[in-house]
Design a protein around this motif. Structure first.
Motif, PDB file in Angstrom:
ATOM      1  N   SER A  75       0.686  -1.395  -0.124  1.00  0.00           N
ATOM      2  CA  SER A  75      -0.102  -0.312   0.029  1.00  0.00           C
ATOM      3  C   SER A  75       0.761   1.425  -0.010  1.00  0.00           C
ATOM      4  N   CYS A  76       0.275   2.355  -0.437  1.00  0.00           N
ATOM      5  CA  CYS A  76       1.017   3.628  -0.353  1.00  0.00           C
ATOM      6  C   CYS A  76       1.622   3.915   1.034  1.00  0.00           C
ATOM      7  N   ALA A 114       4.666   2.707   1.662  1.00  0.00           N
ATOM      8  CA  ALA A 114       5.765   2.932   0.838  1.00  0.00           C
ATOM      9  C   ALA A 114       6.880   4.081   1.344  1.00  0.00           C
ATOM     10  N   ASN A 115       6.491   4.628   2.364  1.00  0.00           N
ATOM     11  CA  ASN A 115       7.332   6.009   2.904  1.00  0.00           C
ATOM     12  C   ASN A 115       7.907   5.185   4.182  1.00  0.00           C
ATOM     13  N   ASN A 175       6.960  -1.517   2.482  1.00  0.00           N
ATOM     14  CA  ASN A 175       6.965  -1.788   1.022  1.00  0.00           C
ATOM     15  C   ASN A 175       8.289  -1.314   0.155  1.00  0.00           C
ATOM     16  N   ARG A 198       8.764   0.659  -2.905  1.00  0.00           N
ATOM     17  CA  ARG A 198       8.134   2.009  -2.514  1.00  0.00           C
ATOM     18  C   ARG A 198       7.246   2.367  -3.911  1.00  0.00           C
ATOM     19  N   TRP A 199       6.296   1.496  -4.018  1.00  0.00           N
ATOM     20  CA  TRP A 199       5.307   1.594  -5.095  1.00  0.00           C
ATOM     21  C   TRP A 199       4.046   2.023  -4.579  1.00  0.00           C
ATOM     22  N   CYS A 200       3.441   3.157  -5.128  1.00  0.00           N
ATOM     23  CA  CYS A 200       2.295   3.808  -4.611  1.00  0.00           C
ATOM     24  C   CYS A 200       1.290   3.964  -5.960  1.00  0.00           C
ATOM     25  N   ASN A 201       0.436   2.975  -5.904  1.00  0.00           N
ATOM     26  CA  ASN A 201      -0.306   2.929  -7.367  1.00  0.00           C
ATOM     27  C   ASN A 201      -1.817   3.243  -6.869  1.00  0.00           C
ATOM     28  N   GLU A 202      -2.546   4.141  -7.311  1.00  0.00           N
ATOM     29  CA  GLU A 202      -3.563   4.754  -6.721  1.00  0.00           C
ATOM     30  C   GLU A 202      -4.545   3.791  -7.183  1.00  0.00           C
ATOM     31  N   ASP A 211      -3.837   0.897  -4.627  1.00  0.00           N
ATOM     32  CA  ASP A 211      -4.476   1.284  -3.013  1.00  0.00           C
ATOM     33  C   ASP A 211      -5.857   1.333  -2.895  1.00  0.00           C
TER      34      ASP A 211
END
Lengths: 339, 533
Positions: free
Chosen positions: B446-447, B450-451, B455, B458-462, B465
């Motif tokens: 999840s986003c 990612a921070n 993750n 570091r993948w944040c895909n809307e 998510d």
């Protein structure tokens, strides 16, 4: 004599301080901290990490942490393990008897076999016997303990079934830990057969751990004996018509023993610091394995406290050896008193 | 007088004889465990070794996983209701459940709502007198985000407890089957607090579970006896002994010598010989885990989906499974294992295709790419040999014109640096906690993660998510399944990871062990196990 003890003891305090500084610095130089190690793949959020660092006081300046550590040490507080949350001192003394028991048994094995081997080799110098003994000693000395221990287990425990594979006592017995020394505890308990089980569990680890000291003792005894056997007083004793046995055991051996005693003492000190490989293979609950695990987990208080306690014990044993040496050989005592 | 003494002596002798006979008739199951537990109160710790020795033997939870499955079944809670808005969970507790006793404490009452409230408030409420005891950090409770999820826990009556949440959390029931949720006795806690020894509460455990811990010798052994009043029926064995044996070769030797009945974590190289041995039974099952290669989508050119797809096509996973897992692995196409509900078997995997990979790289305008490939320094359940795996990948990547430099750090530093995103590509993996897809898909991809979180891509895909966040908030299983199936399609197309393998778990045991079931979560559970005469 008192002055001698005093001089040696006065060296203990600076050494002690040096050890605290060294362990404190070294364990923090290693990357990673105990909290990250515990979290593993799961990880900690940076906020939670900071919160925990603050909770343990690891966010403060290093100098302040060190000062606090020394202050607590002065009050006899070794801190608590970050992992088990138990006092370090308690954890140490839960394991130390096991290490002492194994170290002493290994040393007894090494002396009982190594000493006669060395004497025989010296007396029969240049014969097949000499070469056999020295060959065995060199092999023993260069034996990789891990491999040797597993070989012993495979042969004696798995193939022949004579000795147990590992542990301190068979699972069928329940023995109350009164002294922590399994040999004593099993005798005190009313479990029939527990003592025998404790003895059988000690055999292989003692042999594995005692092999290197045995080799050292055998070689040391041999060279020391050879030197002494050429001395004038031995020739005199022979000339007097004493039996060869008496010459060797009484006149030669007593003098040849002096360097051997030092070696035995120092080796015992080292064994008391815990035998990491032997303890790991034989699941022996001693302090070597405990410390390694603490380093792996970055358990700062345990590493600091544990190393300090081990260092203290080694210092004490060395002091004792020095004193003993002085007792056996008055020249040393007198030399130190003159300076 | 004499005769009376005689009778007494004879009586005593007889008792002794009977006791001895009893002792010999005891069925003792010996388990060669792989390490020492960190302590005996599970919520304080995070390692499976500790859970085996505590929550899985001594304690119960409100709900539990049915032995050998990921299915949640009633335990200390007989039933539960969830409000329509998904915010209120009401548990109806089981009556007549007894707590164990020890030298310092004998319970005066059965299990009730106070115990449930105490268990969770200790972890939740900083004002709770036990919150700070034994170091007081509850990393699983925190890691599962419980402090933010739970609003309040109330005792409705003696046998009813209500949890109120701040937001809907569909995996909540599965979360409560996890080890940190093991129920302890509030009465015992009070007694130890009054006696001024709250530490004893954590070191001398009292639970409602099938086995009672009677002694622990650090680094040596743990002794348990069957708890006679166990609510689900007394265990088939009388005694359970954990002999702590760190070295895998020695565990095998102990099994061969008959010093233990069951051992975990065999050396992969020994498994074949074990299977050939007629005196040993080896059980096996696909583990609830995934080993993966994560590409750092914040580092160019891995921000380009074509490059990530090219890497997925460039790596020959069949060869890796053959060489690294030595047959003890199943090729993975999804981030969740095939035994987990909502696993999408319709997802089409990338085939090994170096030419196709080259074409994609050309299309993306990438040439002479130099990257770092991180390999773990330790053996993990999902990856028996990361160094070897990295070498094979390095060779595969070279085929398509990517130069990978293998990097490794000491384990603690590896985890820290990779969570900060210093890598281009990193090998890692995961073992499931609660059997819920959320535990893989949300936690790892999840986003929010990612921070500097787990993750590693570091993948944040809307789109992804939204799907996994939504699936957290609805409680209908069919609806959640549809969302997760869709999420897996998005994941595969976007290819933030090369999914490598799900490893197989082996459990060697002597032939007289009966009814052992492999726990999909990697735990070791001995209730229900018997020994043939």
């Amino acid at each position: 004599m008192l002055k001698f003890i005093f001089r040696r003891a006065s060296l203990v305090i600076p050494t002690f301080l040096g050890v605290t500084l060294l362990t404190f610095a070294l364990v923090r130089l290693v990357p990673g901290d105990p909290l990250e190690m515990m979290a593993g793949e799961r990880g900690l959020t940076p906020e939670r990490h900071a919160e925990l660092m603050a909770q343990y006081g690891y966010d403060r300046p290093l100098l302040e942490q060190y000062g606090l550590y020394l202050y607590e040490l002065a009050g006899g507080d070794f801190g608590r393990s970050v992992v088990t949350k138990k006092p370090v001192l308690q954890e140490f003394f839960e394991r130390f008897p096991a290490t002492v028991e194994l170290a002493l048994c290994a040393m007894i094995f090494a002396v009982v076999i190594g000493l006669p081997m060395g004497i025989l080799a010296a007396v029969r110098r240049g014969t097949v016997l000499d070469y056999a003994v020295m060959g065995t000693a060199v092999t023993g000395f260069s034996m990789p303990i891990f491999w040797w221990a597993l070989l012993l287990v495979l042969f004696f425990s798995v193939n022949l079934g004579w000795t147990p594979v590992s542990g301190r006592l068979s699972a069928v017995y329940w023995v109350e830990a009164r002294t922590g020394f399994m040999l004593i505890d099993s005798l005190l308990s009313n479990e029939k057969g527990a003592f025998g089980s404790a003895v059988s569990h000690l055999i292989l680890p003692s042999v594995a751990l005692g092999t290197i000291p045995l080799a050292i003792i055998a070689r040391m005894t041999r060279s020391s004996m050879l030197e002494v056997l050429n001395e004038d007083y031995v020739r005199t004793a022979r000339a007097k018509g004493l039996s060869p046995f008496r010459v060797v055991t009484v006149h030669a051996l007593r003098n040849a023993l002096i360097p051997v005693v030092t070696v035995v003492g120092l080796a015992t000190g080292i064994l008391l610091a815990g035998a990491i490989l032997t303890e790991t293979i034989f699941s022996w609950p001693g302090i070597g394995k405990w410390l390694i695990e603490a380093v792996r987990r970055r358990d700062y208080p345990t590493v600091q406290g544990g190393v300090l306690l081990v260092a203290t014990i080694i210092m004490l044993v060395n002091l004792l050896v020095d004193l003993l040496y002085g007792v056996i050989n008055p020249r040393i005592r007198h030399a130190s008193e003159r300076t | 007088m004499h005769s009376r003494l005689f009778t007494l002596a004879a009586g005593a002798a007889l008792t002794l004889v009977l006791a001895t006979a009893q002792a010999q008739a005891d069925k003792t199951l010996v388990y060669c465990s792989e390490g020492s537990p960190e302590g005996f109160y599970p919520a304080l710790y995070t390692s499976g070794t500790t859970f085996d020795a505590t929550s899985r033997a001594i304690y119960n939870k409100l709900v539990e996983f049915d032995r050998g499955t990921t299915q949640v079944v009633p335990a200390l809670a007989e039933s539960w209701d969830i409000s329509d808005d998904g915010l209120e969970y009401t548990f109806h507790l089981r009556s007549g459940v007894k707590f164990q006793s020890n030298d310092a404490f004998t319970p005066t009452r059965d299990f009730n709502a106070d115990d449930v409230v105490f268990t969770f408030m200790r972890q939740l409420d900083p004002e709770n007198p036990y919150h700070g005891v034994s170091g007081g950090s509850y990393e699983y409770f925190n890691g599962m985000d419980m402090p933010n999820i739970i609003k309040s826990i109330e005792k409705v009556d003696d046998m009813t407890v209500k949890f109120t949440l701040n937001q809907p959390e569909a995996p909540m029931i599965a979360d409560l089957a996890m080890d940190f949720a093991s129920i302890a006795s509030a009465e015992y806690a009070d007694a130890m607090l009054e006696a001024g020894t709250p530490d004893a509460f954590d070191q001398n455990p009292i639970g409602t579970g099938p086995f009672q811990m009677v002694r622990y010798v650090p680094d040596e052994r743990i002794d348990y006896v069957a708890f006679d009043d166990y609510w689900a029926g007394r265990a088939a064995i009388d005694r359970l002994v954990f002999l702590i044996t760190i070295d895998a070769t020695q565990r095998y030797n102990k099994l061969l010598a008959g010093e233990c009945h069951i051992m975990p974590y065999p050396n992969p190289a020994d498994v074949e010989a074990m299977m050939a041995n007629p005196d040993i039974t080896v059980m096996e099952q696909a583990g609830l885990n995934i080993g993966y290669l994560a590409m750092n989508t914040e580092h160019a050119p891995f921000d380009d989906v074509r490059v990530r797809q090219a890497v997925s096509m460039a790596i020959d996973r069949d060869a890796i499974i053959e060489a690294v897992y030595q047959g003890a692995g199943v090729k993975a196409k999804n981030p969740i294992p095939p035994t987990m509900w909502s696993y999408n078997d319709a997802v089409v995997d990338y085939e090994y295709d170096p030419e196709g990979a080259k074409a994609l790289l050309d299309e993306a305008g990438v040439s002479d790419l130099k990257v770092t490939l991180w390999a773990m320094p330790v053996q993990r359940p999902y990856n028996p040999n990361a160094a070897r795996m990295a070498e094979l990948m390095q060779a595969d990547l070279a085929e398509v014109g990517i130069t990978a430099e293998i990097v490794t750090y000491e384990w603690g530093e590896y985890l820290e640096r990779s969570s900060k995103g210093e890598h281009d590509m990193v090998l890692l993996g995961w073992t499931g906690d609660n059997g819920d897809p959320d535990n893989f898909l949300y936690v790892l991809l999840s986003c929010a993660a990612a921070n500097d979180g787990p993750n590693r891509a570091r993948w944040c895909n809307e789109e992804f998510d939204n799907l996994v966040t939504q699936a957290k908030q609805v409680s209908d299983i069919a609806e959640r399944t549809a969302l997760y199936e869709q999420a897996q399609v998005v994941f595969k197309e976007q290819a933030p990871w090369v999914t490598i393998a799900h490893s197989v778990v082996f459990m060697p045991m002597t032939n007289n062990v009966q009814n052992y079931l492999i726990d999909p979560f990697g735990g070791h559970v001995f209730y229900g196990v018997d020994l043939a005469e």
